[in-house]
Design an enzyme around this catalytic site. Structure first.
Site, PDB file in Angstrom:
ATOM      1  N   CYS A 114       0.791  -1.238  -0.106  1.00 55.02           N
ATOM      2  CA  CYS A 114       0.006   0.017   0.101  1.00 55.02           C
ATOM      3  C   CYS A 114       0.783   1.312  -0.034  1.00 55.02           C
ATOM      4  O   CYS A 114       0.447   2.185  -0.462  1.00 55.02           O
ATOM      5  CB  CYS A 114      -0.879   0.087   1.066  1.00 55.02           C
ATOM      6  N   HIS A 251      -3.146   7.462   1.942  1.00 57.01           N
ATOM      7  CA  HIS A 251      -3.744   6.160   1.512  1.00 57.01           C
ATOM      8  C   HIS A 251      -5.029   5.814   1.893  1.00 57.01           C
ATOM      9  O   HIS A 251      -5.326   6.109   3.089  1.00 57.01           O
ATOM     10  CB  HIS A 251      -2.637   4.936   1.886  1.00 57.01           C
ATOM     11  N   ASN A 281      -9.996   0.034  -0.417  1.00 55.92           N
ATOM     12  CA  ASN A 281      -8.723  -0.002  -0.270  1.00 55.92           C
ATOM     13  C   ASN A 281      -8.007  -0.341  -1.740  1.00 55.92           C
ATOM     14  O   ASN A 281      -7.987  -1.506  -1.760  1.00 55.92           O
ATOM     15  CB  ASN A 281      -8.110  -0.762   0.899  1.00 55.92           C
TER      16      ASN A 281
END
Length: 324
Positions: A114, A251, A281
């Protein structure tokens, strides 16, 4: 004069299939309210059968190039951040080169889960500052739907697919924090936290891709502190403070992590670009997706100061301060 890596184009791509939370109620002991309350996610996009990470990356790249008023022939380097490549090798970046019709330059992938786009930006910045490249195409692209355990309600409802791309070009600046472009970078990793977020497979272990595994609560506790610390360090390197920040572009993992980080930085949520409700996500794609949305809807404008920060498996985390 100082060389800066300046953003001149941004673009994103999302698969056509939109999956609302309610769809998971058919197969899992979960609900729309449960997912929204714990993550802030309302829907996400899943790639179509046969749709790959590289194909999505190419679509996002074309939009970024169009905004920058460049052609693929103008690009010296392609860096793709991904944990879900089409193949074990070659790199997704070389597939993007082919998809764009590039016959020059070079490309490679970066894998920091990520946090991948932050690490890719750092690489691109280094390429430009060293003179290795004048124009770099930086892409985050993921098909996380391919590594989900669809029986695990704690993880499979959180992730989505997509791609975002950014064009960075070498420009001259004064060397001050008023310059456009990347002003500072802060990168970190600590392998002791591997068990918090990983995929239980790989080429040299099982010979298969495996499925994503996550320890949600311990990861949450690590995330807020580490994200705040890296953002503060990056701002200090740029000789700036949180008072100078126009937008945090985080993020997009979990709305509670986003809110907690903003609070610790002393910034209101009105200064945070939030897209987690629409995208879920998307790992390395989440920051360029959020950045592209913020630019396209007019919130992010030239001259504004942005802080992008992310944490992912490894654990790996970091931040970038840039003036748009």
């Amino acid at each position: 004069m100082t060389i800066r890596a300046v953003a001149t184009g941004i673009g994103h791509y999302l698969p056509e299939r939109v999956v609302p939370n309610a769809e998971f109620e058919k197969t899992l002991d979960t609900s729309d309210e449960w997912i929204r309350t714990r993550s802030g996610i309302e829907r996400r996009h899943f790639a179509a059968e046969g749709e790959t990470t590289s194909q999505m990356a190419v679509r996002a790249a074309r939009k970024a190039l169009e905004m920058a008023e460049l052609t693929p022939a103008d690009i010296d380097c392609v860096i793709v951040a991904t944990s879900t490549p089409d193949l074990t090798f070659p790199s997704v970046a070389t597939m993007v080169q082919e998809g764009l019709g590039m016959e020059r330059g070079f490309g490679y992938d970066v894998q920091a889960v990520c946090a991948g786009f932050i690490f890719a930006l750092a690489n691109a910045n280094g390429m430009i500052l060293s003179g290795q490249a004048e124009r770099v195409l930086v892409i985050g692209a993921e098909t996380f739907s391919r590594i989900m355990d669809w029986t695990d309600r704690s993880t499979c409802v959180l992730f989505g697919d997509g791609a975002g791309a950014l064009v960075l070009e070498a420009r001259t600046g004064s060397g001050s924090s008023d310059d456009r472009g990347i002003l500072s970078v802060d990168l970190n990793s600590d392998g002791r936290y591997r068990e918090m977020l990983y995929v239980d497979g790989g080429v040299s272990t099982t010979g298969e891709a495996g499925k994503l595994r996550m320890q949600g609560n311990p990861l949450f506790r690590q995330a807020v502190g580490k994200l705040t610390e890296t953002a503060d360090r990056a701002l200090e390197k740029a000789k700036l403070t949180s008072d100078d920040v126009d937008w945090i572009v985080p993020h997009q993992a979990n709305i509670r992590i986003i809110q907690g980080t903003a609070k610790k930085m002393g910034l209101p949520m009105e200064k945070v670009i939030v897209t987690v409700q629409d995208h879920g996500n998307t790992s390395a794609a989440s920051i360029p997706l959020a950045l592209s949305v913020g630019v396209s809807d007019g919130r992010i404008t030239p001259g504004q100061l942005l802080v992008a920060e992310a944490i992912g498996g490894g654990l790996a985390w970091g931040s970038v301060v840039l003036r748009w």
